[in-house]
Write a protein that holds these residues in place. Structure first.
Motif, PDB file in Angstrom:
ATOM      1  N   ALA A   7     -10.747  13.845  13.506  1.00 61.83           N
ATOM      2  CA  ALA A   7      -9.978  15.006  13.058  1.00 61.83           C
ATOM      3  C   ALA A   7     -10.236  15.262  11.576  1.00 61.83           C
ATOM      4  O   ALA A   7     -10.760  14.404  10.870  1.00 61.83           O
ATOM      5  CB  ALA A   7      -8.481  14.778  13.292  1.00 61.83           C
ATOM      6  N   GLU A   8      -9.843  16.480  11.159  1.00 57.09           N
ATOM      7  CA  GLU A   8      -9.911  16.832   9.736  1.00 57.09           C
ATOM      8  C   GLU A   8      -8.593  17.474   9.342  1.00 57.09           C
ATOM      9  O   GLU A   8      -7.959  18.166  10.141  1.00 57.09           O
ATOM     10  CB  GLU A   8     -11.070  17.780   9.471  1.00 57.09           C
ATOM     11  N   VAL A   9      -8.163  17.244   8.116  1.00 57.57           N
ATOM     12  CA  VAL A   9      -6.921  17.821   7.611  1.00 57.57           C
ATOM     13  C   VAL A   9      -7.161  19.289   7.286  1.00 57.57           C
ATOM     14  O   VAL A   9      -8.147  19.636   6.637  1.00 57.57           O
ATOM     15  CB  VAL A   9      -6.440  17.060   6.348  1.00 57.57           C
ATOM     16  N   ARG A  26      -7.133  19.344  12.554  1.00 59.49           N
ATOM     17  CA  ARG A  26      -7.941  19.981  13.599  1.00 59.49           C
ATOM     18  C   ARG A  26      -8.831  18.900  14.205  1.00 59.49           C
ATOM     19  O   ARG A  26      -9.479  18.149  13.476  1.00 59.49           O
ATOM     20  CB  ARG A  26      -8.796  21.096  13.022  1.00 59.49           C
ATOM     21  N   VAL A  27      -8.846  18.852  15.530  1.00 57.68           N
ATOM     22  CA  VAL A  27      -9.655  17.865  16.239  1.00 57.68           C
ATOM     23  C   VAL A  27     -11.136  18.217  16.109  1.00 57.68           C
ATOM     24  O   VAL A  27     -11.527  19.356  16.344  1.00 57.68           O
ATOM     25  CB  VAL A  27      -9.235  17.802  17.731  1.00 57.68           C
ATOM     26  N   LYS A  28     -11.952  17.234  15.699  1.00 54.75           N
ATOM     27  CA  LYS A  28     -13.400  17.417  15.551  1.00 54.75           C
ATOM     28  C   LYS A  28     -14.164  16.831  16.737  1.00 54.75           C
ATOM     29  O   LYS A  28     -15.245  17.298  17.059  1.00 54.75           O
ATOM     30  CB  LYS A  28     -13.900  16.733  14.273  1.00 54.75           C
ATOM     31  N   HIS A  29     -13.621  15.788  17.361  1.00 52.36           N
ATOM     32  CA  HIS A  29     -14.242  15.131  18.516  1.00 52.36           C
ATOM     33  C   HIS A  29     -13.140  14.846  19.523  1.00 52.36           C
ATOM     34  O   HIS A  29     -12.069  14.366  19.149  1.00 52.36           O
ATOM     35  CB  HIS A  29     -14.911  13.816  18.114  1.00 52.36           C
ATOM     36  N   GLU A  30     -13.407  15.113  20.797  1.00 52.41           N
ATOM     37  CA  GLU A  30     -12.410  14.848  21.834  1.00 52.41           C
ATOM     38  C   GLU A  30     -12.007  13.376  21.825  1.00 52.41           C
ATOM     39  O   GLU A  30     -12.831  12.502  21.589  1.00 52.41           O
ATOM     40  CB  GLU A  30     -12.968  15.193  23.215  1.00 52.41           C
ATOM     41  N   VAL A  55     -11.744  19.516  21.118  1.00 52.88           N
ATOM     42  CA  VAL A  55     -12.310  20.021  19.863  1.00 52.88           C
ATOM     43  C   VAL A  55     -11.666  21.362  19.520  1.00 52.88           C
ATOM     44  O   VAL A  55     -11.523  22.239  20.374  1.00 52.88           O
ATOM     45  CB  VAL A  55     -13.842  20.177  19.984  1.00 52.88           C
ATOM     46  N   GLY A  56     -11.243  21.488  18.267  1.00 47.51           N
ATOM     47  CA  GLY A  56     -10.629  22.720  17.786  1.00 47.51           C
ATOM     48  C   GLY A  56      -9.119  22.752  17.922  1.00 47.51           C
ATOM     49  O   GLY A  56      -8.461  23.609  17.353  1.00 47.51           O
TER      50      GLY A  56
END
Length: 60
Positions: free
Chosen positions: A42-44, A5-9, A22-23
């Motif tokens: 991003a986060e897994v 999931r994207v955390k920062h553009e 984001v998202g």
């Protein structure tokens, strides 16, 4: 393959500089997921066939 999931553009250099927002959820190879997480964009959220010794991490 790993879901992230994207955390920062960011502009995705591997896909013609497409803006990732984001998202947004993406499925990428494990190596790329590790890179994007390391860069803090991003986060897994899901590991397919993850490490059986880390069941919490494998669940997302």
């Amino acid at each position: 393959m790993v879901k992230i999931r994207v955390k920062h553009e960011f502009k995705d250099m591997e896909n013609d500089l497409k803006l990732r927002t984001v998202g947004e959820i993406m499925t990428v190879p494990k190596k790329r997921a590790e890179y994007l997480v390391h860069m803090k964009v991003a986060e897994v959220i899901d590991l397919k066939g993850g490490d059986p010794e880390s069941p919490i991490e494998a669940q997302g």
